[in-house]
Design a protein around this motif. Structure first.
Motif, PDB file in Angstrom:
ATOM      1  N   GLU A  15     -16.214  24.101 -13.697  1.00 16.20           N
ATOM      2  CA  GLU A  15     -17.061  22.943 -13.435  1.00 16.20           C
ATOM      3  C   GLU A  15     -18.500  23.445 -13.491  1.00 16.20           C
ATOM      4  OE1 GLU A  15     -17.043  19.565 -10.333  1.00 16.20           O
ATOM      5  OE2 GLU A  15     -15.620  21.066  -9.621  1.00 16.20           O
ATOM      6  N   PRO A  16     -19.439  22.663 -14.048  1.00 17.20           N
ATOM      7  CA  PRO A  16     -20.815  23.161 -14.148  1.00 17.20           C
ATOM      8  C   PRO A  16     -21.403  23.599 -12.805  1.00 17.20           C
ATOM      9  CG  PRO A  16     -20.568  21.145 -15.420  1.00 17.20           C
ATOM     10  CD  PRO A  16     -19.268  21.355 -14.701  1.00 17.20           C
ATOM     11  N   ARG A  17     -20.962  22.975 -11.718  1.00 19.70           N
ATOM     12  CA  ARG A  17     -21.603  23.298 -10.440  1.00 19.70           C
ATOM     13  C   ARG A  17     -21.096  24.585  -9.795  1.00 19.70           C
ATOM     14  NH1 ARG A  17     -19.317  19.209  -5.884  1.00 19.70           N
ATOM     15  NH2 ARG A  17     -17.248  18.789  -6.739  1.00 19.70           N
ATOM     16  N   PRO A  67     -21.148  28.233  -8.930  1.00 18.35           N
ATOM     17  CA  PRO A  67     -22.016  29.400  -9.069  1.00 18.35           C
ATOM     18  C   PRO A  67     -21.238  30.590  -9.643  1.00 18.35           C
ATOM     19  CG  PRO A  67     -22.353  28.359  -6.942  1.00 18.35           C
ATOM     20  CD  PRO A  67     -21.133  27.726  -7.547  1.00 18.35           C
ATOM     21  N   ASP A  98     -26.328  33.233   0.387  1.00 26.36           N
ATOM     22  CA  ASP A  98     -25.919  32.139  -0.481  1.00 26.36           C
ATOM     23  C   ASP A  98     -27.095  31.242  -0.878  1.00 26.36           C
ATOM     24  OD1 ASP A  98     -24.006  30.995  -2.026  1.00 26.36           O
ATOM     25  OD2 ASP A  98     -23.033  29.846  -0.456  1.00 26.36           O
ATOM     26  N   THR A  99     -28.313  31.682  -0.648  1.00 25.20           N
ATOM     27  CA  THR A  99     -29.485  30.853  -0.968  1.00 25.20           C
ATOM     28  C   THR A  99     -30.624  31.686  -1.549  1.00 25.20           C
ATOM     29  OG1 THR A  99     -30.126  31.077   1.340  1.00 25.20           O
ATOM     30  CG2 THR A  99     -29.070  29.020   0.725  1.00 25.20           C
ATOM     31  N   THR A 100     -30.294  32.658  -2.409  1.00 26.11           N
ATOM     32  CA  THR A 100     -31.304  33.344  -3.228  1.00 26.11           C
ATOM     33  C   THR A 100     -32.233  34.276  -2.468  1.00 26.11           C
ATOM     34  OG1 THR A 100     -31.378  31.153  -4.270  1.00 26.11           O
ATOM     35  CG2 THR A 100     -32.606  32.862  -5.354  1.00 26.11           C
ATOM     36  N   THR A 151     -27.210  32.060  -7.640  1.00 22.76           N
ATOM     37  CA  THR A 151     -28.258  31.147  -8.093  1.00 22.76           C
ATOM     38  C   THR A 151     -28.239  30.986  -9.610  1.00 22.76           C
ATOM     39  OG1 THR A 151     -29.486  31.915  -6.180  1.00 22.76           O
ATOM     40  CG2 THR A 151     -30.732  30.622  -7.731  1.00 22.76           C
ATOM     41  N   PHE A 196     -25.371  29.314 -12.506  1.00 19.84           N
ATOM     42  CA  PHE A 196     -24.059  28.689 -12.655  1.00 19.84           C
ATOM     43  C   PHE A 196     -23.238  29.475 -13.675  1.00 19.84           C
ATOM     44  CE2 PHE A 196     -26.809  25.116 -11.228  1.00 19.84           C
ATOM     45  CZ  PHE A 196     -26.177  24.895 -10.014  1.00 19.84           C
ATOM     46  N   GLN A 231     -23.670  28.864 -17.273  1.00 26.57           N
ATOM     47  CA  GLN A 231     -24.849  29.425 -17.943  1.00 26.57           C
ATOM     48  C   GLN A 231     -24.581  30.808 -18.529  1.00 26.57           C
ATOM     49  OE1 GLN A 231     -27.577  28.736 -14.318  1.00 26.57           O
ATOM     50  NE2 GLN A 231     -28.917  28.610 -16.091  1.00 26.57           N
ATOM     51  N   MET A 291     -23.804  25.952   0.254  1.00 24.69           N
ATOM     52  CA  MET A 291     -23.090  24.743  -0.182  1.00 24.69           C
ATOM     53  C   MET A 291     -22.981  24.710  -1.701  1.00 24.69           C
ATOM     54  SD  MET A 291     -23.893  21.075   1.526  1.00 24.69           S
ATOM     55  CE  MET A 291     -25.469  21.487   2.255  1.00 24.69           C
ATOM     56  N   ILE A 292     -21.883  24.160  -2.180  1.00 23.50           N
ATOM     57  CA  ILE A 292     -21.758  23.933  -3.621  1.00 23.50           C
ATOM     58  C   ILE A 292     -22.513  22.626  -3.913  1.00 23.50           C
ATOM     59  CG2 ILE A 292     -20.113  23.420  -5.484  1.00 23.50           C
ATOM     60  CD1 ILE A 292     -19.826  26.282  -4.510  1.00 23.50           C
ATOM     61  N   PRO A 293     -23.310  22.594  -4.984  1.00 20.82           N
ATOM     62  CA  PRO A 293     -24.081  21.371  -5.256  1.00 20.82           C
ATOM     63  C   PRO A 293     -23.177  20.184  -5.594  1.00 20.82           C
ATOM     64  CG  PRO A 293     -24.760  23.195  -6.697  1.00 20.82           C
ATOM     65  CD  PRO A 293     -23.551  23.642  -5.962  1.00 20.82           C
ATOM     66  N   ALA A 336     -21.687  17.318  -7.934  1.00 24.67           N
ATOM     67  CA  ALA A 336     -21.274  17.481  -9.337  1.00 24.67           C
ATOM     68  C   ALA A 336     -22.354  16.963 -10.281  1.00 24.67           C
ATOM     69  CB  ALA A 336     -19.968  16.721  -9.569  1.00 24.67           C
ATOM     70  N   PHE A 337     -22.431  17.594 -11.450  1.00 30.25           N
ATOM     71  CA  PHE A 337     -23.392  17.161 -12.477  1.00 30.25           C
ATOM     72  C   PHE A 337     -22.837  17.520 -13.836  1.00 30.25           C
ATOM     73  CE2 PHE A 337     -24.544  21.412 -10.970  1.00 30.25           C
ATOM     74  CZ  PHE A 337     -24.590  22.146 -12.146  1.00 30.25           C
ATOM     75  N   GLY A 340     -34.102  28.346 -12.627  1.00 33.10           N
ATOM     76  CA  GLY A 340     -33.218  27.887 -11.550  1.00 33.10           C
ATOM     77  C   GLY A 340     -33.560  28.458 -10.181  1.00 33.10           C
ATOM     78  N   GLN A 341     -34.660  29.194 -10.071  1.00 28.29           N
ATOM     79  CA  GLN A 341     -34.919  29.903  -8.810  1.00 28.29           C
ATOM     80  C   GLN A 341     -35.534  28.993  -7.737  1.00 28.29           C
ATOM     81  OE1 GLN A 341     -33.752  33.335  -8.591  1.00 28.29           O
ATOM     82  NE2 GLN A 341     -32.792  32.331 -10.327  1.00 28.29           N
ATOM     83  N   VAL A 365     -32.013  25.539  -8.239  1.00 28.48           N
ATOM     84  CA  VAL A 365     -30.635  25.797  -7.800  1.00 28.48           C
ATOM     85  C   VAL A 365     -30.539  25.880  -6.264  1.00 28.48           C
ATOM     86  CG1 VAL A 365     -28.635  27.330  -7.970  1.00 28.48           C
ATOM     87  CG2 VAL A 365     -29.961  26.776 -10.028  1.00 28.48           C
ATOM     88  N   PRO A 366     -31.450  26.623  -5.591  1.00 24.37           N
ATOM     89  CA  PRO A 366     -31.390  26.568  -4.120  1.00 24.37           C
ATOM     90  C   PRO A 366     -31.526  25.139  -3.593  1.00 24.37           C
ATOM     91  CG  PRO A 366     -32.836  28.358  -4.822  1.00 24.37           C
ATOM     92  CD  PRO A 366     -32.449  27.601  -6.061  1.00 24.37           C
ATOM     93  N   MET A 398     -30.561  22.410  -5.056  1.00 27.01           N
ATOM     94  CA  MET A 398     -29.292  21.715  -5.300  1.00 27.01           C
ATOM     95  C   MET A 398     -28.225  22.199  -4.321  1.00 27.01           C
ATOM     96  SD  MET A 398     -29.339  21.674  -9.451  1.00 27.01           S
ATOM     97  CE  MET A 398     -27.676  21.044  -9.621  1.00 27.01           C
ATOM     98  N   ARG A 399     -28.273  23.491  -4.008  1.00 26.57           N
ATOM     99  CA  ARG A 399     -27.278  24.040  -3.096  1.00 26.57           C
ATOM    100  C   ARG A 399     -27.505  23.539  -1.670  1.00 26.57           C
ATOM    101  NH1 ARG A 399     -24.773  29.596  -4.140  1.00 26.57           N
ATOM    102  NH2 ARG A 399     -23.229  28.358  -3.064  1.00 26.57           N
ATOM    103  N   PHE A 400     -28.767  23.261  -1.313  1.00 29.84           N
ATOM    104  CA  PHE A 400     -29.042  22.625  -0.021  1.00 29.84           C
ATOM    105  C   PHE A 400     -28.856  21.109  -0.098  1.00 29.84           C
ATOM    106  CE2 PHE A 400     -31.845  26.429   0.934  1.00 29.84           C
ATOM    107  CZ  PHE A 400     -31.122  26.858   2.031  1.00 29.84           C
TER     108      PHE A 400
END
Ligand SMILES: Cc1cc2nc3c(=O)[nH]c(=O)nc-3n(C[C@H](O)[C@H](O)[C@H](O)COP(=O)(O)OP(=O)(O)OC[C@H]3O[C@@H](n4cnc5c(N)ncnc54)[C@H](O)[C@@H]3O)c2cc1C
Ligand code: FES
Ligand code: FES
Lengths: 162, 289
Positions: A19-21, A23, A42-44, A62, A64, A67, B1-3, B5-6, B34-35, B38-39, B41-43
């Protein structure tokens, strides 16, 4: 909708439907069972999840997995070729470069990329180079020593090979 | 968290990316390094329906000097700029900025243009590139338009970019002879956003008077700020301790920092003064005969 991706992980070709989402780190840990790459913040922020994508260090929490299609991914599991510790692993072991070991996989991958780009880094360059990888245990001194030792060993080996 | 869906698309050209943005009817978002995205989206602070990954568009990798400008394409990362020998030699302001953005791993993926579109007033590139008098090159269905970065950065997290437009490039004027630049930042630790930061780009005349100067302030208001009063009082003056002290005080007066965990308003304002002075001294020192 899931996407079909093909990646090379530690030299092995892998075809995955993701799935694209998802990570990249979870594709590695949960789909490929490569649990050597850790998830810290889990947050970069912490660098525990650092892997190499086409040789470049990346925080895999960070990016996917989708990618990475077509890319070559290297994780800590790929370091010990043929069961023999990589010079960096050996140096971390000999210099007490780890305590709990949680940061170590990310630290090793960052160090590997650092030495690939700069085979004889100064202490300052090493400290700057690992400044995106947090360690709660060691105080970094022994990590820096370990990377210095591995750099010295690798360049001696390279010189001997010439 | 997983973002949330997209859908995901990785176009190969800018035209395709723009068509995808149009088709997504404001639910699409560009994914560069994505720096920041992506964070978010994850939040679950961002939940786009479609991510348009521009990392595979070769034309966005442009990074070269041409017709009096350094062209920095949308996919040029902080790290690539940091390692560039050409930037190290001729763009000391940019070189000293790249070194202090985020941490070395984030710098491998994060882009200068992504940072500008994110438009965080605490982002380093906004202040540095305002000082450099950079131009934003925006491409949309109707073609390309160019504007000063001052006009591109509208407000906190808000730019002049239309919904179906991409920031394809930022152009930094190649500094003439007798120019120097520098970026000064105070951060609590590596990877933290600035407590305060100041960028300076400077050109002197043969006689040592200030011919042109740009001063950009980071984390000193709702948007990256140009220190207009300080710039104005330096033009035509000899750059000595007295004129630097006066300009630094003017920059501090113009700053509008907010109090947060990084410091109180008075402290931050005073750091703008200190950093403006340091950046002016360092920019002067960076001028090569
Ligand atoms: C731990 C950490 C520390 C950081 N510290 C700092 C710091 O000290 N200073 C600092 O300045 N930054 C810092 N950052 C942010 C970093 O600089 C990001 O790289 C940057 O803000 C975003 O660039 P990106 O390429 O990753 O953009 P993305 O995250 O991919 O995108 C950001 C936003 O811009 C949009 N976008 C991106 N590129 C384009 C384009 N070409 N056209 C149109 N829209 C676009 C996206 O849709 C999104 O809304 C930090 C980030 C992290 C994770
Ligand atoms: S887990 Fe990815 S940076 Fe911390
Ligand atoms: S060894 Fe425990 S976090 Fe580094």
């Amino acid at each position: 909708m899931s996407h079909h991706i093909e990646i090379t992980v530690n030299g092995t070709h892998q075809a995955l439907d993701v799935e694209p989402r998802l990570p990249l780190v979870f594709a590695l840990r949960e789909m490929l069972d490569l649990t050597g790459t850790h998830v810290g913040c889990d947050t970069t922020s912490c660098g525990a999840c650092t892997v190499l994508v086409d040789g470049t260090p990346v925080k895999s929490c960070t990016m996917f997995a989708v990618q990475a299609d077509g890319c070559s991914v290297e994780t800590v599991e790929g370091l010990a070729a043929g069961g023999e510790l990589h010079p960096l692993q050996k140096a971390f072991w000999e210099n007490h470069g780890l305590q709990c070991g949680f940061c170590t996989p990310g630290m090793l991958m960052t160090a590997k990329a650092l030495l690939a780009r700069n085979p004889r880094p100064s202490e300052v360059e090493i400290r700057r180079g690992i400044s995106g990888n947090l360690c709660r245990c060691t105080g970094y001194q022994n990590i820096v020593k370990a990377i210095q030792q591995a750099a010295a060993e690798q360049s001696t080996a390279a010189a001997a090979g010439d | 968290m997983i973002p949330a869906a997209f859908e995901y698309a990785a176009p190969k050209t800018v035209a395709e990316a723009i068509a995808l943005l149009r088709g997504a009817d404001s639910g699409g978002k560009i994914l560069a390094g994505g720096q920041s995205l992506v964070p978010m989206m994850r939040f679950r602070l961002a939940a786009p329906n479609l991510l348009i990954d521009i990392t595979r568009i070769p034309e966005l990798r442009i990074f070269k000097e041409e017709s009096g400008y350094l062209r920095i394409g949308a996919m040029v990362t902080h790290g690539e700029l940091e390692r560039s020998a050409m930037v190290g030699e001729r763009y000391p302001l940019l070189a000293s900025t790249a070194r202090v953005v985020a941490d070395p791993i984030v710098r491998e993926r994060g882009t200068i243009c992504g940072s500008l579109v994110h438009a965080d007033p605490a982002g380093d590139w906004g202040a540095a590139l305002i000082a450099a008098r950079a131009q934003a090159v925006v491409t949309g269905p109707a073609g390309e338009r160019t504007m000063p970065l001052d006009d591109f950065l509208v407000d906190t997290f808000t730019t002049a970019l239309g919904e179906d437009e991409i920031l394809t490039e930022v152009r930094v004027p190649t500094p003439p002879a007798l120019s120097g630049g520098n970026y000064q930042k105070i951060e609590r630790k590596v990877g933290d956003f600035a407590t305060a930061a100041v960028g300076v780009q400077l050109t002197l005349s043969e006689q040592g008077a200030v011919e042109a100067v740009g001063i950009g302030l980071c984390a000193a208001g709702p948007v990256s700020l140009r220190a207009t009063a300080a710039e104005g009082m330096l033009i035509g003056k000899v750059l000595d301790d007295a004129s630097i002290t006066a300009a630094a005080a003017a920059a501090a007066t113009q700053a509008e920092p907010t109090a947060d965990t990084r410091g109180a308003i008075d402290y931050k304002r005073d750091m703008v003064r200190v950093l403006t002075s340091r950046a002016l001294h360092a920019a002067r020192a960076a001028i090569r005969a």
